[in-house]
Design a protein around this motif. Structure first.
Motif, mmCIF file in Angstrom:
data_model
loop_
_atom_site.group_PDB
_atom_site.id
_atom_site.type_symbol
_atom_site.label_atom_id
_atom_site.label_comp_id
_atom_site.label_asym_id
_atom_site.label_seq_id
_atom_site.Cartn_x
_atom_site.Cartn_y
_atom_site.Cartn_z
ATOM 1 N N VAL A 1 -1.411 -4.430 3.796
ATOM 2 C CA VAL A 1 0.008 -4.778 3.658
ATOM 3 C C VAL A 1 0.078 -5.807 2.680
ATOM 4 O O VAL A 1 -0.161 -6.988 2.724
ATOM 5 N N ASP A 2 0.815 -5.245 1.616
ATOM 6 C CA ASP A 2 1.142 -6.051 0.391
ATOM 7 C C ASP A 2 2.221 -5.399 -0.531
ATOM 8 O O ASP A 2 2.158 -4.099 -0.498
ATOM 9 N N ASP A 3 3.312 -5.890 -0.883
ATOM 10 C CA ASP A 3 4.242 -5.428 -1.609
ATOM 11 C C ASP A 3 3.999 -5.061 -3.153
ATOM 12 O O ASP A 3 4.711 -4.417 -3.805
ATOM 13 N N ASP A 4 2.559 -5.114 -3.584
ATOM 14 C CA ASP A 4 2.313 -4.860 -4.979
ATOM 15 C C ASP A 4 1.410 -3.638 -4.887
ATOM 16 O O ASP A 4 0.417 -3.751 -4.321
ATOM 17 N N PRO A 5 1.810 -2.419 -5.200
ATOM 18 C CA PRO A 5 1.125 -1.245 -4.986
ATOM 19 C C PRO A 5 -0.221 -1.294 -5.811
ATOM 20 O O PRO A 5 -1.302 -0.888 -5.558
ATOM 21 N N SER A 6 -0.206 -2.053 -6.914
ATOM 22 C CA SER A 6 -1.444 -2.279 -7.784
ATOM 23 C C SER A 6 -2.498 -2.854 -6.898
ATOM 24 O O SER A 6 -3.751 -2.427 -7.010
ATOM 25 N N THR A 7 -2.053 -4.117 -6.289
ATOM 26 C CA THR A 7 -3.158 -4.829 -5.485
ATOM 27 C C THR A 7 -3.591 -4.028 -4.187
ATOM 28 O O THR A 7 -4.925 -3.887 -4.110
ATOM 29 N N ASN A 8 -2.435 -2.982 -3.634
ATOM 30 C CA ASN A 8 -3.121 -2.332 -2.624
ATOM 31 C C ASN A 8 -4.059 -1.203 -3.181
ATOM 32 O O ASN A 8 -5.233 -0.788 -2.769
ATOM 33 N N PHE A 9 -3.797 -0.821 -4.492
ATOM 34 C CA PHE A 9 -4.905 0.383 -5.077
ATOM 35 C C PHE A 9 -6.061 -0.383 -5.471
ATOM 36 O O PHE A 9 -7.197 0.247 -5.050
ATOM 37 N N LEU A 10 -6.238 -1.534 -5.970
ATOM 38 C CA LEU A 10 -7.458 -2.128 -6.120
ATOM 39 C C LEU A 10 -8.095 -2.473 -4.871
ATOM 40 O O LEU A 10 -9.356 -2.430 -4.886
ATOM 41 N N ASN A 11 -7.252 -2.807 -3.954
ATOM 42 C CA ASN A 11 -8.053 -3.399 -2.577
ATOM 43 C C ASN A 11 -9.010 -1.941 -1.867
ATOM 44 O O ASN A 11 -9.847 -2.165 -1.321
ATOM 45 N N GLU A 12 -8.161 -0.916 -1.792
ATOM 46 C CA GLU A 12 -8.507 0.157 -1.472
ATOM 47 C C GLU A 12 -9.887 0.780 -2.250
ATOM 48 O O GLU A 12 -10.789 1.030 -1.475
ATOM 49 N N ILE B 1 -8.521 -1.588 14.132
ATOM 50 C CA ILE B 1 -7.732 -1.263 13.009
ATOM 51 C C ILE B 1 -7.995 -2.633 12.089
ATOM 52 O O ILE B 1 -7.472 -3.524 12.718
ATOM 53 N N LEU B 2 -8.309 -2.907 10.847
ATOM 54 C CA LEU B 2 -8.623 -3.991 10.112
ATOM 55 C C LEU B 2 -6.937 -3.908 9.468
ATOM 56 O O LEU B 2 -6.804 -3.046 8.416
ATOM 57 N N VAL B 3 -6.472 -5.105 9.328
ATOM 58 C CA VAL B 3 -5.129 -5.085 8.680
ATOM 59 C C VAL B 3 -5.361 -6.512 7.735
ATOM 60 O O VAL B 3 -5.703 -7.527 8.155
ATOM 61 N N LEU B 4 -5.491 -6.045 6.410
ATOM 62 C CA LEU B 4 -5.316 -6.986 5.447
ATOM 63 C C LEU B 4 -3.962 -7.517 4.965
ATOM 64 O O LEU B 4 -3.260 -6.784 4.374
ATOM 65 N N LEU B 5 -3.559 -8.605 5.309
ATOM 66 C CA LEU B 5 -2.178 -9.130 5.428
ATOM 67 C C LEU B 5 -2.002 -9.983 4.249
ATOM 68 O O LEU B 5 -2.361 -11.044 4.063
ATOM 69 N N ASP B 6 -0.944 -9.661 3.212
ATOM 70 C CA ASP B 6 -0.415 -10.768 2.448
ATOM 71 C C ASP B 6 0.638 -11.569 2.874
ATOM 72 O O ASP B 6 1.213 -11.001 3.943
ATOM 73 N N VAL C 1 -6.847 -10.054 8.763
ATOM 74 C CA VAL C 1 -7.375 -11.037 7.811
ATOM 75 C C VAL C 1 -5.985 -11.151 6.847
ATOM 76 O O VAL C 1 -5.888 -10.295 6.235
ATOM 77 N N VAL C 2 -5.966 -12.486 6.743
ATOM 78 C CA VAL C 2 -4.767 -12.792 5.614
ATOM 79 C C VAL C 2 -5.317 -12.858 4.154
ATOM 80 O O VAL C 2 -6.629 -13.534 4.078
#
Length: 146
Positions: A10-21, A59-64, A93-94
């Motif tokens: 859960v992050d508004d930055d698609p690049s961050t989501n891509f790198l995290n994935e 379900i693990l939620v990585l939350l911005d 997890v924040v």
């Protein structure tokens, strides 16, 4: 079987989501990855939950925290309105660049498994999950990776 039913980024930055994935994929914690650009989308995804999650396979939620529409704090408030069995099947997890002392104080009121500073690394996430999984008796995780 993987220890997690799914991971929700859960992050508004698609690049961050891509790198995290990409970081998460190497840990092989699940086959199911979702991404939401704000808390409202994340709550909607949890409500229509397309996987069989449980407290023993959550379900693990990585939350911005800072996002438009519905930020991380509002997500945590909304999470408390979901059915108890679903809440019990979600580990939050924040994941944030920085947090104020007010944010940290507010987060303490919610069932958050931990906080991790950005950028996410395999080692940071594995440490948080090992602490949570060991406390919950959820099973084994792979060793920490950079």
């Amino acid at each position: 079987m993987h220890p997690l039913a799914a991971i929700l980024l859960v992050d508004d930055d698609p690049s961050t989501n891509f790198l995290n994935e990409a970081t998460l994929y190497s840990l092989r914690l699940t086959d199911t990855y979702w991404a939401a650009k704000n808390g409202a989308e994340a709550i909607a995804m949890l409500k229509r939950q397309e996987v069989s999650a449980s407290p023993s396979r959550p379900i693990l939620v990585l939350l911005d925290i800072a996002m438009p529409v519905m930020g991380g704090m509002e997500f945590l408030e909304a999470l408390e309105t979901l059915p108890r069995e679903l809440q019990a099947s979600v580990v939050v997890v924040v994941l944030a660049v920085s947090m104020t002392s007010d944010d940290l104080s507010r987060i303490g009121k919610y069932p958050v498994a931990g906080t991790v500073s950005k950028p996410l690394t395999g080692e940071k996430l594995t440490t948080i999950l090992q602490l949570h999984f060991n406390a919950q008796g959820l099973g084994q995780l792979p060793p920490a990776q950079g």
